[in-house]
Design a protein around this motif. Sequence first.
Motif, mmCIF file in Angstrom:
data_model
loop_
_atom_site.group_PDB
_atom_site.id
_atom_site.type_symbol
_atom_site.label_atom_id
_atom_site.label_comp_id
_atom_site.label_asym_id
_atom_site.label_seq_id
_atom_site.Cartn_x
_atom_site.Cartn_y
_atom_site.Cartn_z
ATOM 1 N N GLY A 68 0.813 -1.199 0.000
ATOM 2 C CA GLY A 68 0.000 0.000 0.000
ATOM 3 C C GLY A 68 0.854 1.259 0.000
ATOM 4 N N ASN A 69 0.262 2.349 -0.420
ATOM 5 C CA ASN A 69 0.920 3.658 -0.381
ATOM 6 C C ASN A 69 2.290 3.622 -1.058
ATOM 7 O OD1 ASN A 69 0.989 6.405 0.285
ATOM 8 N ND2 ASN A 69 2.054 6.024 2.214
ATOM 9 N N VAL A 70 2.331 3.038 -2.244
ATOM 10 C CA VAL A 70 3.593 2.939 -2.993
ATOM 11 C C VAL A 70 4.105 4.339 -3.326
ATOM 12 C CG1 VAL A 70 4.638 2.155 -5.153
ATOM 13 C CG2 VAL A 70 2.992 0.693 -3.936
ATOM 14 N N GLY A 71 5.365 4.589 -3.006
ATOM 15 C CA GLY A 71 5.946 5.900 -3.295
ATOM 16 C C GLY A 71 6.191 6.092 -4.774
ATOM 17 N N LEU A 99 8.986 4.935 -15.813
ATOM 18 C CA LEU A 99 8.098 4.968 -14.653
ATOM 19 C C LEU A 99 6.710 4.485 -15.032
ATOM 20 C CD1 LEU A 99 9.035 8.430 -13.092
ATOM 21 C CD2 LEU A 99 9.969 6.185 -12.552
ATOM 22 N N LYS A 100 6.074 3.859 -14.088
ATOM 23 C CA LYS A 100 4.686 3.441 -14.246
ATOM 24 C C LYS A 100 3.883 4.213 -13.205
ATOM 25 C CE LYS A 100 2.499 -1.049 -15.210
ATOM 26 N NZ LYS A 100 2.744 -1.175 -16.656
ATOM 27 N N ALA A 101 2.831 4.888 -13.623
ATOM 28 C CA ALA A 101 2.065 5.719 -12.700
ATOM 29 C C ALA A 101 1.471 4.870 -11.581
ATOM 30 C CB ALA A 101 0.949 6.443 -13.456
ATOM 31 N N ASN A 102 1.494 5.408 -10.363
ATOM 32 C CA ASN A 102 0.918 4.674 -9.239
ATOM 33 C C ASN A 102 -0.570 4.416 -9.429
ATOM 34 O OD1 ASN A 102 3.449 4.882 -8.179
ATOM 35 N ND2 ASN A 102 2.856 5.947 -6.314
ATOM 36 N N SER A 103 -1.231 5.242 -10.216
ATOM 37 C CA SER A 103 -2.664 5.042 -10.455
ATOM 38 C C SER A 103 -2.933 3.800 -11.291
ATOM 39 C CB SER A 103 -3.261 6.275 -11.144
ATOM 40 O OG SER A 103 -2.543 6.603 -12.317
#
Length: 281
Positions: A68-71, A99-103
């Motif tokens: 959870g809450n990946v930076g 980068l891969k968006a956290n969304s």
Amino acid sequence: MKLVRYGQSGQEKPGLIDADGTLRDLSGQVADIAGDVLGDAGLEALRALDPADLPVVEGSPRLGACVGNVGKMLCIGLNYRDHAEETGLPIPDHPILFLKANSAIVGPDDDVILPRGSEKGDWEVELAAVIGKTAKYVTPEEALDHVAGYCVANDVSERGFQMDLSGQWTKGKSCDTFGPIGPWLVTRDEVPDPQDLDMSVDVNGKRMQTGNSATMIFTVAEIIAHLSELMTLHPGDVILTGTPPGVGMGMKPPVYLKDGDVMEIWIEGLGRQRQKVRADA
């Protein structure tokens, strides 16, 4: 340990899988499986618990992303020698980073939704390393000590967005639902050698990808060391380390995902994902 997050999307609770495969609730011990509990001290405190004293979670709840809450979610491209060969691209001199968006992050069995205009959806089984201890300027020899554990990831891609739209790969990698991780986070003590893990992808029951992390160009330790020279890696950061051959783009002719397909993603010792593909309305 196998650490999980379970429950409805956005309301996941922390848990662990005991030796019998039973899901146990950890919400009385920690708020979430996130960076603040992924350090050595936090994991040792969880190991000290007797799973038999933890409440059993009844039924078969949805599993969320195992962290959870990946930076930040950092991804390495073309990191398997045999995958680079199938694409016809040169072997990189340094790790290729995008980068891969956290969304994009979802649970291991959530639907993967192809966005409007998608015609070249693709699959990529990847070993993911989750950072447990802050890493800055670490050596390859030190790097794995900064890992909390490992999990399965599917680096879902839209090749048209990735390759044909001007800009960076991130466009084809960051669509919603394109980052399933889990089913669980396996702590590093249970993964003695991250460079010797079999992995595969089946689409609609047909084997598409088969590989082993031994064919990585840059090892997990080398990747972490390299990234730590560029930026600080924080607890809860997730690093996807590349994919073996057998992606749809590399087939002749190419094979791409369509509405109704089912992907099954597996890595030895880390579990299995299953995603149904849906086209966005």
